[in-house]
Write a protein that holds these residues in place. Structure first.
Motif, PDB file in Angstrom:
ATOM      1  N   VAL A  22      23.186  70.045 130.236  1.00  0.00           N
ATOM      2  CA  VAL A  22      23.225  68.797 129.453  1.00  0.00           C
ATOM      3  C   VAL A  22      23.880  67.689 130.269  1.00  0.00           C
ATOM      4  O   VAL A  22      23.448  66.535 130.263  1.00  0.00           O
ATOM      5  CB  VAL A  22      23.987  69.006 128.122  1.00  0.00           C
ATOM      6  N   LYS A  23      24.927  68.056 130.982  1.00  0.00           N
ATOM      7  CA  LYS A  23      25.721  67.097 131.765  1.00  0.00           C
ATOM      8  C   LYS A  23      24.896  66.363 132.820  1.00  0.00           C
ATOM      9  O   LYS A  23      25.241  65.265 133.254  1.00  0.00           O
ATOM     10  CB  LYS A  23      26.863  67.862 132.444  1.00  0.00           C
ATOM     11  N   LYS A  24      23.794  66.975 133.232  1.00  0.00           N
ATOM     12  CA  LYS A  24      22.933  66.345 134.238  1.00  0.00           C
ATOM     13  C   LYS A  24      22.230  65.107 133.688  1.00  0.00           C
ATOM     14  O   LYS A  24      21.775  64.254 134.439  1.00  0.00           O
ATOM     15  CB  LYS A  24      21.891  67.360 134.734  1.00  0.00           C
ATOM     16  N   GLU A  25      22.154  65.014 132.334  1.00  0.00           N
ATOM     17  CA  GLU A  25      21.432  63.891 131.714  1.00  0.00           C
ATOM     18  C   GLU A  25      22.262  63.084 130.727  1.00  0.00           C
ATOM     19  O   GLU A  25      21.877  61.974 130.350  1.00  0.00           O
ATOM     20  CB  GLU A  25      20.181  64.425 131.007  1.00  0.00           C
ATOM     21  N   ALA A  26      23.381  63.644 130.253  1.00  0.00           N
ATOM     22  CA  ALA A  26      24.211  62.918 129.283  1.00  0.00           C
ATOM     23  C   ALA A  26      25.656  63.381 129.410  1.00  0.00           C
ATOM     24  O   ALA A  26      25.927  64.530 129.753  1.00  0.00           O
ATOM     25  CB  ALA A  26      23.699  63.162 127.861  1.00  0.00           C
ATOM     26  N   LYS A  27      26.571  62.465 129.100  1.00  0.00           N
ATOM     27  CA  LYS A  27      27.993  62.813 129.189  1.00  0.00           C
ATOM     28  C   LYS A  27      28.492  63.194 127.793  1.00  0.00           C
ATOM     29  O   LYS A  27      28.403  62.392 126.857  1.00  0.00           O
ATOM     30  CB  LYS A  27      28.789  61.626 129.732  1.00  0.00           C
ATOM     31  N   ILE A  28      28.999  64.412 127.661  1.00  0.00           N
ATOM     32  CA  ILE A  28      29.571  64.871 126.394  1.00  0.00           C
ATOM     33  C   ILE A  28      30.625  65.940 126.694  1.00  0.00           C
ATOM     34  O   ILE A  28      30.475  66.724 127.644  1.00  0.00           O
ATOM     35  CB  ILE A  28      28.481  65.428 125.430  1.00  0.00           C
ATOM     36  N   HIS A  29      31.671  65.947 125.903  1.00  0.00           N
ATOM     37  CA  HIS A  29      32.768  66.910 126.072  1.00  0.00           C
ATOM     38  C   HIS A  29      32.574  68.070 125.095  1.00  0.00           C
ATOM     39  O   HIS A  29      31.974  67.909 124.030  1.00  0.00           O
ATOM     40  CB  HIS A  29      34.105  66.209 125.806  1.00  0.00           C
ATOM     41  N   LEU A  30      33.081  69.240 125.465  1.00  0.00           N
ATOM     42  CA  LEU A  30      33.002  70.427 124.615  1.00  0.00           C
ATOM     43  C   LEU A  30      34.408  70.935 124.303  1.00  0.00           C
ATOM     44  O   LEU A  30      35.208  71.137 125.214  1.00  0.00           O
ATOM     45  CB  LEU A  30      32.194  71.531 125.306  1.00  0.00           C
ATOM     46  N   ILE A  31      34.695  71.149 123.008  1.00  0.00           N
ATOM     47  CA  ILE A  31      35.955  71.755 122.597  1.00  0.00           C
ATOM     48  C   ILE A  31      35.664  73.156 122.063  1.00  0.00           C
ATOM     49  O   ILE A  31      34.834  73.331 121.170  1.00  0.00           O
ATOM     50  CB  ILE A  31      36.664  70.924 121.509  1.00  0.00           C
ATOM     51  N   ILE A  32      36.344  74.147 122.647  1.00  0.00           N
ATOM     52  CA  ILE A  32      36.205  75.541 122.210  1.00  0.00           C
ATOM     53  C   ILE A  32      37.502  75.951 121.531  1.00  0.00           C
ATOM     54  O   ILE A  32      38.555  76.026 122.167  1.00  0.00           O
ATOM     55  CB  ILE A  32      35.913  76.466 123.410  1.00  0.00           C
ATOM     56  N   LYS A  91      17.630  70.492 122.517  1.00  0.00           N
ATOM     57  CA  LYS A  91      18.062  70.159 121.152  1.00  0.00           C
ATOM     58  C   LYS A  91      19.358  69.367 121.150  1.00  0.00           C
ATOM     59  O   LYS A  91      19.531  68.435 120.357  1.00  0.00           O
ATOM     60  CB  LYS A  91      18.232  71.442 120.326  1.00  0.00           C
ATOM     61  N   ILE A  92      20.286  69.717 122.044  1.00  0.00           N
ATOM     62  CA  ILE A  92      21.546  68.975 122.127  1.00  0.00           C
ATOM     63  C   ILE A  92      21.289  67.535 122.561  1.00  0.00           C
ATOM     64  O   ILE A  92      21.823  66.585 121.975  1.00  0.00           O
ATOM     65  CB  ILE A  92      22.524  69.688 123.085  1.00  0.00           C
ATOM     66  N   LEU A  93      20.451  67.366 123.583  1.00  0.00           N
ATOM     67  CA  LEU A  93      20.123  66.012 124.046  1.00  0.00           C
ATOM     68  C   LEU A  93      19.432  65.210 122.947  1.00  0.00           C
ATOM     69  O   LEU A  93      19.679  64.006 122.782  1.00  0.00           O
ATOM     70  CB  LEU A  93      19.227  66.083 125.285  1.00  0.00           C
ATOM     71  N   LYS A  94      18.587  65.882 122.180  1.00  0.00           N
ATOM     72  CA  LYS A  94      17.877  65.213 121.090  1.00  0.00           C
ATOM     73  C   LYS A  94      18.866  64.614 120.086  1.00  0.00           C
ATOM     74  O   LYS A  94      18.726  63.469 119.646  1.00  0.00           O
ATOM     75  CB  LYS A  94      16.966  66.233 120.393  1.00  0.00           C
ATOM     76  N   LEU A  95      19.900  65.405 119.728  1.00  0.00           N
ATOM     77  CA  LEU A  95      20.887  64.921 118.751  1.00  0.00           C
ATOM     78  C   LEU A  95      21.814  63.871 119.354  1.00  0.00           C
ATOM     79  O   LEU A  95      22.296  62.990 118.637  1.00  0.00           O
ATOM     80  CB  LEU A  95      21.696  66.098 118.211  1.00  0.00           C
ATOM     81  N   LEU A  96      22.072  63.969 120.646  1.00  0.00           N
ATOM     82  CA  LEU A  96      22.922  62.966 121.293  1.00  0.00           C
ATOM     83  C   LEU A  96      22.205  61.624 121.412  1.00  0.00           C
ATOM     84  O   LEU A  96      22.841  60.560 121.349  1.00  0.00           O
ATOM     85  CB  LEU A  96      23.339  63.445 122.693  1.00  0.00           C
ATOM     86  N   ILE A  97      20.892  61.660 121.550  1.00  0.00           N
ATOM     87  CA  ILE A  97      20.107  60.430 121.764  1.00  0.00           C
ATOM     88  C   ILE A  97      19.617  59.814 120.459  1.00  0.00           C
ATOM     89  O   ILE A  97      19.664  58.592 120.273  1.00  0.00           O
ATOM     90  CB  ILE A  97      18.901  60.735 122.701  1.00  0.00           C
ATOM     91  N   ASP A  98      19.162  60.638 119.515  1.00  0.00           N
ATOM     92  CA  ASP A  98      18.515  60.153 118.292  1.00  0.00           C
ATOM     93  C   ASP A  98      19.501  60.124 117.118  1.00  0.00           C
ATOM     94  O   ASP A  98      19.663  61.101 116.401  1.00  0.00           O
ATOM     95  CB  ASP A  98      17.327  61.065 117.967  1.00  0.00           C
ATOM     96  N   LYS A  99      20.153  58.980 116.935  1.00  0.00           N
ATOM     97  CA  LYS A  99      21.171  58.869 115.871  1.00  0.00           C
ATOM     98  C   LYS A  99      20.566  59.009 114.484  1.00  0.00           C
ATOM     99  O   LYS A  99      21.170  59.599 113.579  1.00  0.00           O
ATOM    100  CB  LYS A  99      21.904  57.524 115.979  1.00  0.00           C
ATOM    101  N   GLU A 100      19.365  58.500 114.304  1.00  0.00           N
ATOM    102  CA  GLU A 100      18.717  58.590 112.992  1.00  0.00           C
ATOM    103  C   GLU A 100      18.462  60.060 112.614  1.00  0.00           C
ATOM    104  O   GLU A 100      18.699  60.477 111.471  1.00  0.00           O
ATOM    105  CB  GLU A 100      17.388  57.821 113.015  1.00  0.00           C
ATOM    106  N   LEU A 101      17.991  60.834 113.570  1.00  0.00           N
ATOM    107  CA  LEU A 101      17.764  62.262 113.328  1.00  0.00           C
ATOM    108  C   LEU A 101      19.087  62.968 113.037  1.00  0.00           C
ATOM    109  O   LEU A 101      19.177  63.777 112.107  1.00  0.00           O
ATOM    110  CB  LEU A 101      17.089  62.898 114.550  1.00  0.00           C
ATOM    111  N   LEU A 102      20.110  62.674 113.838  1.00  0.00           N
ATOM    112  CA  LEU A 102      21.424  63.297 113.636  1.00  0.00           C
ATOM    113  C   LEU A 102      21.960  62.982 112.245  1.00  0.00           C
ATOM    114  O   LEU A 102      22.483  63.875 111.553  1.00  0.00           O
ATOM    115  CB  LEU A 102      22.405  62.815 114.710  1.00  0.00           C
ATOM    116  N   ASP A 103      21.816  61.749 111.808  1.00  0.00           N
ATOM    117  CA  ASP A 103      22.292  61.364 110.469  1.00  0.00           C
ATOM    118  C   ASP A 103      21.550  62.126 109.374  1.00  0.00           C
ATOM    119  O   ASP A 103      22.145  62.575 108.390  1.00  0.00           O
ATOM    120  CB  ASP A 103      22.120  59.853 110.256  1.00  0.00           C
ATOM    121  N   LYS A 104      20.233  62.281 109.553  1.00  0.00           N
ATOM    122  CA  LYS A 104      19.427  62.996 108.555  1.00  0.00           C
ATOM    123  C   LYS A 104      19.839  64.464 108.468  1.00  0.00           C
ATOM    124  O   LYS A 104      20.055  65.007 107.376  1.00  0.00           O
ATOM    125  CB  LYS A 104      17.937  62.889 108.913  1.00  0.00           C
ATOM    126  N   LEU A 105      19.965  65.112 109.614  1.00  0.00           N
ATOM    127  CA  LEU A 105      20.348  66.523 109.632  1.00  0.00           C
ATOM    128  C   LEU A 105      21.769  66.719 109.108  1.00  0.00           C
ATOM    129  O   LEU A 105      22.065  67.722 108.448  1.00  0.00           O
ATOM    130  CB  LEU A 105      20.234  67.105 111.043  1.00  0.00           C
TER     131      LEU A 105
END
Length: 371
Positions: A218-228, A330-344
């Motif tokens: 994912v990091k190759k295309e978008a910046k996001i942090h992961l908390i475990i 799927k992760i990139l999809k949710l990071l990019i598409d705010k409308e989809l993320l809001d719906k889900l």
């Protein structure tokens, strides 16, 4: 009418501990009396009933690892307690509690309900251990016990793989109380504002290494942090996870948090973009139910429990277990598409509200106990 006396037997850690506390704190105290038998070194926190009274508890030699001496000792200790208490019913939880409850229940002629919380034979890659654990489950199946699965997929596995008769296997879905208030963090925040998260100790079950590999892609295309969250004493693959993080140069991209207060877990999930799970197997994971209750979409593996909670493209996405590319997409999809993320995310809360609220569902369990 006399109260029905139920003895719960378990090694009280993780999701099993959460399950029992939620049940005890929501059950009708006019109809049921509960007693807890658990390990000497699992939880120090007392158990409470719906009225806020402490539940009677006994500590015996129940430990996570196999120990012939301790395991035999725990059978004698439990037998003695049950003979004294004379319960109407035993509810045994997870592998060790399941063995103890079913053996002592047979010896004393007490009916037993057994909840696996994910069958133990799924927990190992070792073929000999897997075969041993599965054969123990098969040997103790049916008889005087009823299988109470935490999800429909766990029930299906009980019938098809373990050998339970369909009439002896029923479901009571894991469920939680509504999360109405988010408490401030009790720990110091050391991570960025934008992050995704998961709850689960580094272990074979949770397959955190897979999650790290997914994030690396994912990091190759978008910046996001992961908390475990959930790094604790039972984290057999912690060093493997740390080594992989270093190897992939992701020290600044991943935060590993020790076991913390459940209120902190809620806070961190609530502030995240969405939740992910790369588990190889589950019963029905509380962390995903909590995420749904907090209106968080989830990207999860297609395993028992996960696939019961997440409906693909409705409240999240379900991806095949080893599909790194599928997870990344799927992760990139949710990071990019705010409308989809809001719906889900909105659908996530609806899923919780309709299906996994213990305030609504506890009556189902009470009916099972009364039958």
């Amino acid at each position: 009418m006399a109260k029905k006396k139920i003895v719960h037997i378990l090694h009280s850690i993780g999701g099993v501990d959460v399950y029992l506390r939620l049940v005890l704190e929501n059950m009708n105290t006019d109809s049921f009396e509960n007693i807890v038998i658990h390990g000497t070194k699992d939880t120090e926190k007392p158990f409470f009933d719906k009225s806020g009274n402490k539940v009677k508890e006994y500590k015996v030699s129940i430990f996570r690892d196999i120990s012939i001496l301790n395991d035999i000792k725990s059978i004698f200790q439990t037998y003695k307690i049950l003979k004294k208490e004379k319960p109407n019913l035993i509810h045994s939880h997870s592998a060790k509690g399941g063995i103890l409850g079913r053996i002592t229940g047979r010896l004393l002629g007490i009916k037993v309900i057994y909840t696996p919380h994910a069958f133990s034979y799924l927990s190992t890659q070792n073929s000999l251990k897997k075969s041993l654990f599965l054969n123990i489950e098969k040997f103790l199946a049916n008889g005087n016990s009823l299988l109470l699965a935490t999800s429909a997929s766990e029930k299906k596995r009980a019938i098809e793989a373990v050998g339970y008769k369909p009439k002896n296997a029923i479901v009571f879905n894991n469920c939680i109380e509504p999360i109405t208030k988010i408490q401030p963090l009790t720990i110091i925040k050391t991570w960025p504002e934008d992050y995704i998260c998961t709850v689960g100790r580094p272990s074979y079950q949770k397959n955190i290494e897979q999650m790290i590999r997914v994030l690396h892609e994912v990091k190759k295309e978008a910046k996001i942090h992961l908390i475990i969250m959930g790094v604790g004493p039972v984290s057999g693959q912690l060093e493997s996870v740390k080594n992989l993080i270093q190897e992939l140069d992701m020290t600044n991209d991943v935060t590993l948090l020790n076991w913390t207060e459940r209120t902190d877990v809620f806070n961190i999930i609530n502030q995240s973009k969405f939740y992910i799970s790369t588990s190889r197997y589950e019963g029905m994971p509380y962390s995903i139910i909590e995420s749904l209750a907090l209106s968080k979409a989830c990207v999860v593996t297609n395993c028992d429990g996960n696939k019961d909670l997440i409906i693909d493209n409705y409240n999240g996405f379900v991806v095949e277990n080893e599909d790194v590319k599928g997870f990344k997409t799927k992760i990139l999809k949710l990071l990019i598409d705010k409308e989809l993320l809001d719906k889900l995310s909105k659908n996530a809360f609806n899923s919780y509200s309709e299906n996994y609220n213990i305030k609504k569902n506890i009556y189902e369990l009470e009916s099972i106990y009364l039958e």
